[in-house]
Design an enzyme around this catalytic site. Structure first.
Site, PDB file in Angstrom:
ATOM      1  N   HIS A  19       9.262   4.097   7.856  1.00  0.00           N
ATOM      2  CA  HIS A  19       9.162   3.550   9.296  1.00  0.00           C
ATOM      3  C   HIS A  19      10.507   3.292   9.786  1.00  0.00           C
ATOM      4  O   HIS A  19      11.546   2.629   9.294  1.00  0.00           O
ATOM      5  CB  HIS A  19       8.132   2.325   9.136  1.00  0.00           C
ATOM      6  CG  HIS A  19       7.865   1.707  10.568  1.00  0.00           C
ATOM      7  ND1 HIS A  19       7.629   2.572  11.596  1.00  0.00           N
ATOM      8  CD2 HIS A  19       7.592   0.366  10.732  1.00  0.00           C
ATOM      9  CE1 HIS A  19       7.017   1.715  12.734  1.00  0.00           C
ATOM     10  NE2 HIS A  19       6.925   0.432  12.221  1.00  0.00           N
TER      11      HIS A  19
ATOM     12  N   VAL B 195       0.877  -1.249  -0.146  1.00  0.00           N
ATOM     13  CA  VAL B 195       0.182  -0.040  -0.007  1.00  0.00           C
ATOM     14  C   VAL B 195       0.870   1.214   0.171  1.00  0.00           C
ATOM     15  O   VAL B 195       0.357   2.146  -0.692  1.00  0.00           O
ATOM     16  CB  VAL B 195      -1.112   0.097   1.121  1.00  0.00           C
ATOM     17  CG1 VAL B 195      -2.012  -0.817   1.033  1.00  0.00           C
ATOM     18  CG2 VAL B 195      -0.388  -0.244   2.466  1.00  0.00           C
TER      19      VAL B 195
ATOM     20  N   ASP C 283       8.220  -4.884   7.186  1.00  0.00           N
ATOM     21  CA  ASP C 283       9.641  -5.059   8.283  1.00  0.00           C
ATOM     22  C   ASP C 283      10.325  -6.310   8.143  1.00  0.00           C
ATOM     23  O   ASP C 283      11.431  -6.260   8.214  1.00  0.00           O
ATOM     24  CB  ASP C 283       9.090  -4.709   9.539  1.00  0.00           C
ATOM     25  CG  ASP C 283       8.224  -3.142   9.868  1.00  0.00           C
ATOM     26  OD1 ASP C 283       9.108  -2.253   9.114  1.00  0.00           O
ATOM     27  OD2 ASP C 283       7.473  -3.139  10.386  1.00  0.00           O
TER      28      ASP C 283
ATOM     29  N   GLU D 142     -22.222   5.437  14.461  1.00  0.00           N
ATOM     30  CA  GLU D 142     -22.331   6.751  14.964  1.00  0.00           C
ATOM     31  C   GLU D 142     -21.007   7.442  15.192  1.00  0.00           C
ATOM     32  O   GLU D 142     -20.709   8.471  14.838  1.00  0.00           O
ATOM     33  CB  GLU D 142     -23.244   6.758  16.237  1.00  0.00           C
ATOM     34  CG  GLU D 142     -23.501   8.179  16.554  1.00  0.00           C
ATOM     35  CD  GLU D 142     -24.503   8.725  17.554  1.00  0.00           C
ATOM     36  OE1 GLU D 142     -24.688   9.505  18.302  1.00  0.00           O
ATOM     37  OE2 GLU D 142     -25.147   7.700  18.100  1.00  0.00           O
TER      38      GLU D 142
END
Length: 353
Positions: free
Chosen positions: A124, A40, A100, A248
């Site tokens: 990262h 991604v 990683d 909600e």
């Protein structure tokens, strides 16, 4: 750069206006950016850089799902889509965006191609900060930099296409050329960041690992699940329990927090909701803070890193991951979520069209 002040603390942030296209071209015009990995982050960052006029090539371990996706996105085998070794050899800036565990595994493969003057880029701090476990120790004659978007690569790409930008942090671990900071900042804007704040590799990875396990993913799911189970145990239907727990929150309240802050969201809710939230948040803070303190200690000690590397390096890792994810998907709460989401007006309208 612009200075921002929070209480007594002043920070400098890099804004998109500080690195307009012509400045990015000046800094990166003679660079070839190699993106290793097409997950991604690799996908989102590489496409954004390409759209921003940066010369980009993709390096992958071999043909498979990532290779096929890269081809679909327009990367050309033999030209802009290459093996890890060939891509690393051709690149002057190497974006190391494998997982990683993948970074640890492939480090002996790419290290010989990291010659003097190149830059090694991370999103990262994991491999560098925990080098005692990963064995990722860069040569002294290259720049080692970081740009860490505060969101998934999917969000990085989506916001870029919408003309917006995600916020990101950047850091310099090693400045061999005297250009490390300029390279990092230019890349940060080129990948689609709206603004950049400075950090260190260690602070980035400590905060990131804590956040993922905490309020971003682990803790929030744990809280949702606990409330859902209590509501269900007291006779509430699945849809009611899901609506009051997740729907909600994500569709109404969290967007308000993102737009204007928690105080604004409180001020624009009913007085009953205000009173309840103000009376109960300290109890939840006091109950969860010891868990966060334990989590941070484990992150800082490298325990979480050890578990990630051991787990992700097992031959049946992907199979076991799929089982765990399927258990979440098959749980009643997320089955209810699938039904509730299908009832949202925009989805209902599409189903009728």
């Amino acid at each position: 750069m612009r200075e921002i002040k929070v209480g007594n603390i002043t920070e400098s942030v890099v804004e998109r206006a500080d690195y307009p296209p012509e400045r990015i071209k000046t800094i990166l015009g003679n660079e070839t950016v190699t993106v290793l990995g097409y997950g991604v982050q690799g996908r989102g960052q590489s496409l954004n850089m390409k759209d921003n006029g940066v010369k980009v090539i993709i390096g992958l371990r071999g043909k498979g799902r990532g290779w096929d996706l890269a081809e679909q996105d327009g990367w050309v085998p033999g030209k802009t889509l290459l093996s890890l070794e060939e891509a690393t050899d051709k690149g002057t800036i190497i974006q190391y965006l494998l997982s990683d565990a993948g970074q640890k595994e492939q480090w002996p493969t790419i290290k010989p191609f990291l010659t003097a003057g190149k830059a090694l880029y991370f999103s990262h701090g994991f491999s560098i900060v925990y080098s005692d476990q990963t064995k990722v120790i860069p040569p002294k004659d290259i720049d080692v930099i970081l740009v860490a978007p505060k969101g998934s690569g999917t969000t990085v790409r989506r916001l870029f296409l919408e003309g917006k930008g995600i916020n990101a942090s950047y850091a310099i671990h090693q400045d061999a050329t005297g250009r490390a900071a300029e390279r990092a900042r230019a890349l940060g804007i080129a990948i689609g960041s709206g603004y950049l704040f400075e950090t260190t590799f260690q602070k980035e990875v400590f905060s990131d690992l804590t956040g993922e396990r905490g309020v971003l993913m682990g803790a929030i799911y744990g809280l949702w699940l606990a409330q859902y189970e209590v509501l269900r145990a007291n006779g509430h239907s699945p849809s009611e329990a899901f609506n009051e727990t997740v729907e909600e929150a994500t569709q109404s309240l969290y967007p308000l927090i993102g737009e204007n802050g928690m105080d604004w969201m409180y001020a624009n809710c009913s007085t009953t909701a205000q009173r309840g939230a103000l009376d109960w948040f300290k109890a939840f803070r006091d109950a969860s803070k010891p868990v966060f303190e334990e989590l941070y200690k484990k992150v800082a000690a490298g325990d979480e890193t050890r578990r990630v590397l051991e787990s992700n390096s097992k031959p049946d890792y992907r199979e076991q991951l799929e089982k765990e994810l399927k258990a979440v998907a098959d749980s009643e709460m997320w089955q209810a979520g699938t039904v509730v989401r299908s009832l949202r007006p925009e989805r209902a309208a599409k189903s009728k069209g």
